[in-house]
Design a protein around this motif. Structure first.
Motif, PDB file in Angstrom:
ATOM      1  N   GLU A  23       0.825  -1.206   0.000  1.00 28.60           N
ATOM      2  CA  GLU A  23       0.000   0.000   0.000  1.00 28.60           C
ATOM      3  C   GLU A  23       0.861   1.259   0.000  1.00 28.60           C
ATOM      4  OE1 GLU A  23      -3.498   2.095   2.739  1.00 28.60           O
ATOM      5  OE2 GLU A  23      -2.980  -0.017   3.028  1.00 28.60           O
ATOM      6  N   GLU A  26       2.474   1.739  -3.443  1.00 31.37           N
ATOM      7  CA  GLU A  26       1.478   2.244  -4.380  1.00 31.37           C
ATOM      8  C   GLU A  26       1.253   3.741  -4.176  1.00 31.37           C
ATOM      9  OE1 GLU A  26      -1.629   3.375  -6.735  1.00 31.37           O
ATOM     10  OE2 GLU A  26      -0.277   1.660  -6.964  1.00 31.37           O
ATOM     11  N   HIS A  27       1.190   4.152  -2.928  1.00 32.39           N
ATOM     12  CA  HIS A  27       0.975   5.568  -2.626  1.00 32.39           C
ATOM     13  C   HIS A  27       2.113   6.415  -3.191  1.00 32.39           C
ATOM     14  CE1 HIS A  27      -0.089   9.211  -0.408  1.00 32.39           C
ATOM     15  NE2 HIS A  27       1.168   9.285  -0.024  1.00 32.39           N
ATOM     16  N   ARG A  28       3.339   5.940  -3.080  1.00 34.33           N
ATOM     17  CA  ARG A  28       4.484   6.716  -3.546  1.00 34.33           C
ATOM     18  C   ARG A  28       4.593   6.728  -5.064  1.00 34.33           C
ATOM     19  NH1 ARG A  28       8.875   7.602   0.551  1.00 34.33           N
ATOM     20  NH2 ARG A  28       7.780   7.485   2.540  1.00 34.33           N
ATOM     21  N   ILE A  29       4.290   5.623  -5.711  1.00 33.92           N
ATOM     22  CA  ILE A  29       4.301   5.623  -7.173  1.00 33.92           C
ATOM     23  C   ILE A  29       3.222   6.568  -7.702  1.00 33.92           C
ATOM     24  CG2 ILE A  29       3.929   4.235  -9.245  1.00 33.92           C
ATOM     25  CD1 ILE A  29       5.134   1.848  -7.768  1.00 33.92           C
ATOM     26  N   ALA A  30       2.042   6.513  -7.093  1.00 36.04           N
ATOM     27  CA  ALA A  30       0.952   7.395  -7.518  1.00 36.04           C
ATOM     28  C   ALA A  30       1.333   8.860  -7.322  1.00 36.04           C
ATOM     29  CB  ALA A  30      -0.322   7.066  -6.740  1.00 36.04           C
ATOM     30  N   ALA A  31       1.975   9.164  -6.195  1.00 31.39           N
ATOM     31  CA  ALA A  31       2.387  10.545  -5.933  1.00 31.39           C
ATOM     32  C   ALA A  31       3.410  11.011  -6.967  1.00 31.39           C
ATOM     33  CB  ALA A  31       2.967  10.655  -4.525  1.00 31.39           C
ATOM     34  N   ALA A  33       3.774   9.853 -10.101  1.00 31.26           N
ATOM     35  CA  ALA A  33       3.113  10.018 -11.392  1.00 31.26           C
ATOM     36  C   ALA A  33       2.291  11.298 -11.435  1.00 31.26           C
ATOM     37  CB  ALA A  33       2.231   8.808 -11.687  1.00 31.26           C
ATOM     38  N   ASP A  34       1.576  11.588 -10.345  1.00 29.56           N
ATOM     39  CA  ASP A  34       0.779  12.819 -10.287  1.00 29.56           C
ATOM     40  C   ASP A  34       1.681  14.053 -10.337  1.00 29.56           C
ATOM     41  OD1 ASP A  34      -1.536  11.363 -10.127  1.00 29.56           O
ATOM     42  OD2 ASP A  34      -1.769  11.563  -7.957  1.00 29.56           O
ATOM     43  N   GLY A 184       6.494  14.311  -4.016  1.00 29.06           N
ATOM     44  CA  GLY A 184       6.450  13.371  -5.130  1.00 29.06           C
ATOM     45  C   GLY A 184       7.573  13.535  -6.135  1.00 29.06           C
ATOM     46  N   ASP A 202       5.427  -1.516 -13.233  1.00 30.79           N
ATOM     47  CA  ASP A 202       4.292  -0.604 -13.118  1.00 30.79           C
ATOM     48  C   ASP A 202       4.279   0.349 -14.309  1.00 30.79           C
ATOM     49  OD1 ASP A 202       2.761   1.857 -12.231  1.00 30.79           O
ATOM     50  OD2 ASP A 202       2.474   0.591 -10.465  1.00 30.79           O
ATOM     51  N   ARG A 204       3.270   3.230 -14.662  1.00 30.65           N
ATOM     52  CA  ARG A 204       3.553   4.635 -14.368  1.00 30.65           C
ATOM     53  C   ARG A 204       5.044   4.923 -14.256  1.00 30.65           C
ATOM     54  NH1 ARG A 204      -0.427   4.405  -9.308  1.00 30.65           N
ATOM     55  NH2 ARG A 204       0.668   2.389  -9.296  1.00 30.65           N
TER      56      ARG A 204
END
Length: 470
Positions: A23, A26-31, A33-34, A184, A202, A204
């Protein structure tokens, strides 16, 4: 391998860390990419302001982070401070020059017209989220020489650092955050090597860079290849250090000591194989061995120490195995060859010079990652070049000669990413760095390095039809 700070001078575990769970990853990859979607649109002026801020903070923190590095991986503290300040220099270099390095390129007008265009240019655009898998031996420099150009190009970074330097890894994230980089832009992932594949696969994550061992490079390259993602690899090295009759032998021998034992001998670009012309072999061997014998081995936090411990117990065991194999097959230790006396704790190994090395010994082809040098005697340029190239690696090379014809021969025929004459190999922000053969591919530093993780985009504008001929 546990994520922990283990002092190599004592073998004591000082601090352990839990690996990030799925989890948190995932949070860090999403951050990342954003953030990339926004950060890529910032101008060079803003990126330079942020990077200069990070350089200022690192310069302030250099004494403290140097002690952290030394405690985690054992390099002499004076060398650790120098590493931190080298990172400061590289950050400022890229902050000053990145915009010019990535300026649009304009083909010749005749070529533009021949392509049917009224206008054409090449623009460099960032790729996105780049995963950096980094080693312990230069725990700041290896990261910064990726991060500084990547961030200036508009990319964002995810750092998977070596598991034995977690505090240095966390400091790097804090450094960029403290300089004002948005959340990020640069994040440290405290994860084991078993997490790398999922992160790299991934969608991203756009690309990866790795500095490390050949097996690690093969693994990352295979995964990235399967995903069709760009990689840059800087792997092992067994750099030759050639000394010819016209050389300043005394200076060559003195420099050779530093070239071999820098960072306790744990450097990919350290000179490892000393190939000496028979006319100057005895004089060089005597001076070189004397210099190695005089080195002070001891506590890496002591300012007077020249050589500290190896980074791990396994690293010392591997080195002992290579030296033992060579000596059992007839090599002679001109100095060293064993653990130093009086060190019951820690992973120390006495600086060693081996003579009489043959191709029957493992040390002839395998990288010695520690303060062990091998000496060879050759009869001329042809033999020197052949022996220098007789390795699966091709990172860099050192040649001592004043003969211009010999210089031309070495530049033409050495299988390496660099040829350094009358000095030792060193990395510098203005010079591209990388190797060939099993030392990897791609380049770091200079303009070559900043363009590795850019999309070279052709921009083409068609010419309007000529009304008189339509």
């Amino acid at each position: 391998m546990p994520i922990a700070t283990v002092n190599p001078a004592s073998g004591e575990t000082l601090k352990t860390f839990d690996a990030l769970g799925a989890e948190a990853i995932e949070h860090r990859i999403a951050a990342a990419a954003d953030r990339f979607r926004q950060y890529r649109l910032t101008g060079f002026g803003e990126r330079a302001r942020l990077l200069r801020g990070a350089a200022d903070l690192l310069e302030r923190d250099a004494p403290d982070i140097a002690r952290t590095m030394t405690t985690e991986m054992g390099k002499p503290v004076a060398q650790a401070r120098a590493e931190a300040l080298k990172c400061v220099k590289a950050m400022r270099w890229y902050a000053e020059r990145a915009e010019a390095l990535l300026a649009d390129e304009h083909p010749a007008e005749a070529d533009v017209a021949d392509s049917g265009a009224a206008h054409a240019r090449v623009r460099y655009r960032p790729l996105g989220v780049v995963l950096a898998v980094m080693p312990w031996n230069f725990p700041l420099w290896q990261v910064v020489r990726f991060a500084a150009p990547a961030l200036m190009a508009g990319n964002v970074g995810l750092l998977k650092h070596a598991s034995n330097v977690p505090q240095t890894a966390l400091y790097l994230e804090e450094l960029f955050r403290g300089a004002g980089y948005p959340e990020g832009c640069f994040q440290t992932l405290l994860v084991g090597s078993d997490a790398i594949e999922a992160i790299l696969r991934d969608s991203r994550v756009a690309a990866a860079t790795l500095t490390g061992s050949e097996p690690a490079g093969r693994s990352v390259a295979a995964i990235a290849g399967d995903e069709i993602k760009k990689t840059v690899l800087e792997l092992g090295g067994s750099d030759p250090y050639v000394v010819m009759p016209s050389a300043d032998v005394e200076r060559a021998a003195r420099t050779a000591v530093t070239a071999r034992v820098q960072n306790n001998g744990q450097s990919c670009i350290a000179a490892k194989r000393f190939i000496v012309h028979e006319d100057v072999y005895d004089a060089f061997a005597e001076r070189f061995t004397a210099g190695v014998r005089e080195l002070t081995v001891g506590d890496p936090l002591d300012e007077s120490t020249d050589v500290g411990p190896l980074s791990s117990e396994q690293g010392r065991a591997d080195l002992e195995e290579l030296v033992g194999d060579a000596m059992s097959r007839g090599a002679t230790a001109l100095c060293g060859g064993a653990r130093p006396e009086g060190y019951e704790r820690g992973w120390f190994f006495t600086p060693t010079v081996l003579a009489g090395v043959t191709d029957a010994m493992r040390v002839h082809t395998e990288e010695t990652f520690g303060p062990v040098a091998t000496l060879y005697r050759v009869s001329g340029v042809e033999e020197a070049i052949a022996l220098a190239n007789a390795t699966p690696f091709g990172l860099s090379s050192n040649v001592w000669t004043r003969d211009e014809e010999e210089m031309r021969r070495f530049v033409r025929d050495m299988e390496a990413g660099g040829v350094f004459f009358n000095g030792m190999t060193a990395s510098h922000p203005a010079l591209p760095f990388g190797g060939v053969k099993r030392s990897g591919y791609g380049r770091e530093l200079a303009g070559h390095g900043i363009k590795e993780f850019c999309n070279a985009t052709t921009v083409w504008l068609g010419a309007e039809p000529d009304a008189t001929t339509s």
